[in-house]
Each structure stands twice: as structure tokens, then as C-alpha cells.
Design a protein around this motif. Structure first.
Motif, short mmCIF file in Angstrom:
data_model
loop_
_atom_site.label_atom_id
_atom_site.label_comp_id
_atom_site.label_asym_id
_atom_site.label_seq_id
_atom_site.Cartn_x
_atom_site.Cartn_y
_atom_site.Cartn_z
N ASP A 119 0.87 -1.17 0.00
CA ASP A 119 0.00 0.00 0.00
C ASP A 119 0.91 1.22 0.00
OD1 ASP A 119 -1.67 2.15 0.58
OD2 ASP A 119 -2.83 1.07 2.08
N GLU A 120 0.87 1.96 -1.09
CA GLU A 120 1.76 3.13 -1.26
C GLU A 120 1.66 4.08 -0.08
OE1 GLU A 120 4.82 4.57 -3.21
OE2 GLU A 120 3.58 3.19 -4.35
N ALA A 121 0.47 4.24 0.47
CA ALA A 121 0.27 5.18 1.58
C ALA A 121 1.05 4.74 2.82
CB ALA A 121 -1.22 5.30 1.89
N GLU A 122 1.32 3.45 2.96
CA GLU A 122 2.04 2.96 4.13
C GLU A 122 3.55 3.15 4.04
OE1 GLU A 122 -0.76 -0.68 5.71
OE2 GLU A 122 0.74 -1.14 4.18
N ALA A 123 4.07 3.31 2.83
CA ALA A 123 5.52 3.36 2.63
C ALA A 123 6.19 4.53 3.34
CB ALA A 123 5.84 3.39 1.14
N GLY A 124 5.44 5.58 3.62
CA GLY A 124 6.02 6.78 4.22
C GLY A 124 6.13 6.77 5.73
N THR A 125 5.59 5.76 6.38
CA THR A 125 5.65 5.74 7.84
C THR A 125 6.25 4.44 8.35
OG1 THR A 125 3.47 4.74 8.21
CG2 THR A 125 3.54 7.15 7.94
N LYS A 126 6.87 4.52 9.48
CA LYS A 126 7.45 3.32 10.09
C LYS A 126 6.35 2.30 10.42
CE LYS A 126 10.59 1.91 13.76
NZ LYS A 126 11.44 2.34 14.88
N ALA A 127 5.23 2.78 10.95
CA ALA A 127 4.11 1.89 11.29
C ALA A 127 3.53 1.25 10.03
CB ALA A 127 3.03 2.65 12.05
N GLY A 128 3.43 2.01 8.96
CA GLY A 128 2.90 1.46 7.71
C GLY A 128 3.82 0.42 7.13
N ARG A 129 5.13 0.68 7.17
CA ARG A 129 6.09 -0.29 6.66
C ARG A 129 6.05 -1.58 7.49
NH1 ARG A 129 9.41 2.39 2.99
NH2 ARG A 129 11.10 0.88 3.08
N ALA A 130 5.88 -1.44 8.79
CA ALA A 130 5.79 -2.61 9.67
C ALA A 130 4.52 -3.40 9.36
CB ALA A 130 5.82 -2.18 11.13
N ALA A 131 3.41 -2.70 9.10
CA ALA A 131 2.15 -3.39 8.78
C ALA A 131 2.30 -4.17 7.47
CB ALA A 131 1.01 -2.38 8.67
N PHE A 132 2.93 -3.54 6.46
CA PHE A 132 3.19 -4.24 5.20
C PHE A 132 4.03 -5.49 5.46
CE2 PHE A 132 6.56 -5.08 2.12
CZ PHE A 132 5.80 -5.57 1.07
N ALA A 133 5.10 -5.33 6.22
CA ALA A 133 6.01 -6.46 6.47
C ALA A 133 5.30 -7.60 7.18
CB ALA A 133 7.22 -5.98 7.27
N ARG A 134 4.43 -7.29 8.13
CA ARG A 134 3.69 -8.36 8.82
C ARG A 134 2.83 -9.14 7.84
NH1 ARG A 134 3.41 -4.44 12.71
NH2 ARG A 134 1.32 -3.78 12.06
N ARG A 135 2.13 -8.44 6.94
CA ARG A 135 1.29 -9.12 5.94
C ARG A 135 2.14 -9.94 4.98
NH1 ARG A 135 -1.00 -3.89 5.90
NH2 ARG A 135 -0.01 -3.44 3.88
N TYR A 136 3.22 -9.35 4.51
CA TYR A 136 4.09 -10.00 3.54
C TYR A 136 4.72 -11.25 4.14
CZ TYR A 136 7.65 -10.29 -0.16
OH TYR A 136 8.46 -10.70 -1.20
#
Length: 165
Positions: free
Chosen positions: A86-103
Motif C-alpha cells: 500500500d503506497e500510503a504505508e511506505a512513508g511511515t514506520k508503522a505502515g512499513r511494519a504493517a506491510f512487512a507483517r502481511r508479507y
């Protein structure tokens, strides 16, 4: 007679990039560190293999050329966007962590039993490994945006030809 084979398989790009290249780089680095720390069974890193192999289009064509009863009609490469990105998540540490958990959850769906079979420690070590993987994937989020490289192939059995190979 005249039947079709339709398949989707991981492939290499012309420059040699393969499916999950960032993931496999992360996993190799992590397995190397775990091996050095004695958290892996002896020889486990070298023995770890994903049960799929990316091939180049040239190798696929070469394989079909050896089976005269089959004609390769279609061979198209596609780069598939990660459904977890999710492009919107790439800009925040919390968003990047959420992506990584799903991935990483998706990785553990197919590789979890293999990864858990490599460890010599307790469940706590496996949890640490997964957490480390999430951190490494979060740091390389952009590389995982479109990391599934596949080709669609359609082959047809030539009418009047028998399969002799």
C-alpha cells in the motif's frame, strides 16, 4: 488430440531478476547469520531450497523445442504487484511494519514449515527469526512492491503427432 497446456510459472527477466529476489536475499542473509550463531542445524542453509525454479524464456523455448508434438503458442511475462503493498504505508514506520507483517505472514504460509525445520533452538528462536524477517522486509518494502515475476504459457499438442519424449 489438439489439447492445450496452460501454465503460470516463475520466470527470470532478461536481466536475470527472479521472483522474490529481495525476499531470497533477506532470507539468505538471515540464515547465514543464524548459522554463524549456531541457531541452525549444520548444513541447513545450504540445503534450504524453494520447491520452484525460475527459468528464462530461452530455457522454456529450448525445452519445448525438444518435444516436437507440442507447439508453444504463447509465452508472456508479467510482473505481478504485491497484494500486500500500500503506497500510503511506505512513508511511515508503522505502515512499513504493517506491510512487512502481511508479507511475511504470506511467506510463512508456504515456507514456514521449511524454516521451522532448520532451527535447532526453541520456539522463541523461530519467533525472533520471523520478527527479524519482518524488520528486514520493512526496510526493503519498495523492492517487494512488484516482486512476483511469472510467465503465462500456452502450448498445444499438434494434431497427428504423438509424444515420444
Amino acid at each position: 488430440p489438439g489439447g492445450k497446456l496452460i501454465a503460470v510459472l516463475p520466470t527470470l527477466t532478461p536481466d536475470g531478476c527472479s521472483t522474490y529476489s529481495a525476499l531470497f536475499d533477506v532470507m539468505d542473509q538471515m540464515l547465514r547469520r543464524a548459522e554463524s550463531a549456531g541457531r541452525l542445524k549444520v548444513g541447513a542453509r545450504e540445503a534450504f531450497a524453494v520447491p520452484a525454479s525460475s527459468r528464462s524464456h530461452a530455457a522454456i523455448r529450448e525445452g519445448f523445442a525438444q518435444v516436437p508434438s507440442l507447439e508453444l503458442e504463447v509465452l508472456e511475462q508479467h510482473v505481478v504487484a504485491s497484494p500486500y503493498y500500500d503506497e500510503a504505508e511506505a512513508g511511515t514506520k508503522a505502515g512499513r511494519a504493517a506491510f512487512a507483517r502481511r508479507y511475511v505472514a504470506s511467506v510463512y504460509a508456504w515456507a514456514g514449515p521449511m524454516l521451522q525445520g532448520l532451527a535447532v533452538g526453541e520456539q522463541r528462536d523461530a519467533d525472533v527469526f520471523r520478527t527479524e524477517m519482518e524488520g528486514a522486509i520493512a526496510a526493503r518494502m519498495e523492492e517487494c512492491k512488484q516482486d512476483y515475476i511469472v510467465s503465462v504459457l500456452v502450448a498445444v499438442k499438434k494434431v497427428g503427432q504423438s509424444h515420444s519424449n
